[in-house]
Design an enzyme around this catalytic site. Structure first.
Site, PDB file in Angstrom:
ATOM      1  N   GLU A  59       0.802  -1.219   0.000  1.00  0.00           N
ATOM      2  CA  GLU A  59       0.000   0.000   0.000  1.00  0.00           C
ATOM      3  C   GLU A  59       0.838   1.273   0.000  1.00  0.00           C
ATOM      4  OE1 GLU A  59      -3.113   0.438  -0.422  1.00  0.00           O
ATOM      5  OE2 GLU A  59      -3.852  -1.617  -0.300  1.00  0.00           O
ATOM      6  N   GLU A  63       7.071 -21.901   8.134  1.00  0.00           N
ATOM      7  CA  GLU A  63       7.304 -20.994   9.252  1.00  0.00           C
ATOM      8  C   GLU A  63       8.210 -21.611  10.321  1.00  0.00           C
ATOM      9  OE1 GLU A  63       3.929 -21.176  12.513  1.00  0.00           O
ATOM     10  OE2 GLU A  63       3.053 -20.764  10.540  1.00  0.00           O
TER      11      GLU A  63
END
Length: 304
Positions: free
Chosen positions: A88, A119
């Site tokens: 963004e 992960e």
């Protein structure tokens, strides 16, 4: 506890919430009300971290101003939130994607599908950062609700070794990532409405923190004048109109006058403001802008 010892770590975000044990018996409105009641704790937890967020803003803005990058890193929902925050910054503030981006455990495909086991690897994070040629100029923002994700811990350790700025965004008290980062932002929101569903309160808290962190960095860089986005890149008709509108909100100009100024300023809102406020031609206004390192707020009298 050793900094990276996660074997005995108790995660508050994964414990059961006593307030929601009967949620499975409720109707829709009651479910929504109960979730809203639990969510009310989120902004309070984030507000308690204002000093830590502020410290991160100051340190990260300086690194970025000196040419460093903002590198968000995480797994699952947390990693996606980091990537979203980075993405963004390009349409909102004109930050090139090469200077603010997210790394997810499992690679780009992990943005859309779960990549099991990724992960759990510390070395995978190191490999990902090496591929990006991490340096001591950069900022690594590790995001994980639990604060114990091995992928994030590996990233923090490696970044610390290189001298990069390390920031963690977590939601558990006294967690390993908190201990491994130079600035720890840790809004503790408590157990989730649905046990272990950290896309809920923890995810909301992380989104709020990242909003404040990146927005604060952009403000410190001079990408905001008053409370308006002056570094937005006019890459389409909508953004051209928005840019002209921003000039009109700041300066007493008609739409035609603002459009002419925008074009004369080579589509640079900040330079256009300087031209009008200081009564300078484009070359002189651009030179003054550059002398102040692209930060219009540092120019004396610019708010007069």
């Amino acid at each position: 506890m050793e900094v990276n010892d996660v074997s005995n770590f108790q995660s508050v975000t994964e414990t059961r919430n006593a307030n929601t044990l009967n949620i499975g018996t409720l109707d829709g409105p009651a479910i929504a009300a109960l979730i809203a009641h639990e969510d009310a704790a989120v902004p309070q937890a984030v507000a308690k971290e204002a000093d830590n967020i502020g410290q991160a803003i100051e340190l990260a803005a300086q690194r970025f101003k000196n040419g460093g990058r903002l590198i968000y890193i995480g797994a699952g929902t947390s990693g996606r939130l980091g990537a979203l925050d980075a993405i963004e910054l390009t349409p909102t503030y004109g930050v090139p994607a090469s200077r603010a981006f997210g790394l997810l455990a499992g690679g780009q495909k992990a943005m859309y599908v779960a990549v099991e086991g990724a992960e759990d690897s510390r070395t995978l994070a190191v490999d990902d950062l090496k591929e990006q040629r991490l340096t001591d100029a950069d900022v690594v923002i590790a995001v994980a609700a639990s604060g114990r994700t091995p992928y994030c811990l590996g990233a923090l350790d490696y970044a610390n070794e290189l001298g990069a700025l390390t920031i963690s965004v977590t939601c558990n008290p006294d967690n390993p990532m908190q201990a491994s980062s130079q600035v720890a932002i840790n809004p503790v929101v408590g157990p989730e409405v649905i046990t272990g569903s950290t896309r809920m309160k923890a995810g909301s808290a992380q989104k709020m923190v990242l909003n404040s962190l990146s927005t604060g960095i952009m403000i410190k860089l001079g990408y905001v004048y008053e409370n308006l986005m002056i570094n937005v890149q006019a890459t389409n008709e909508k953004l051209v109109k928005r840019s002209i509108g921003i000039l009109q909100q700041i300066l007493p100009l008609s739409m035609d006058q603002a459009q002419t100024l925008f074009e004369t300023a080579h589509h640079n809102i900040a330079v256009g403001i300087i031209m009008h406020k200081k009564q300078l031609a484009y070359p002189a206004a651009l030179a003054l802008f550059e002398q102040n390192h692209g930060d219009i707020n540092q120019i004396e009298g610019i708010y007069a």
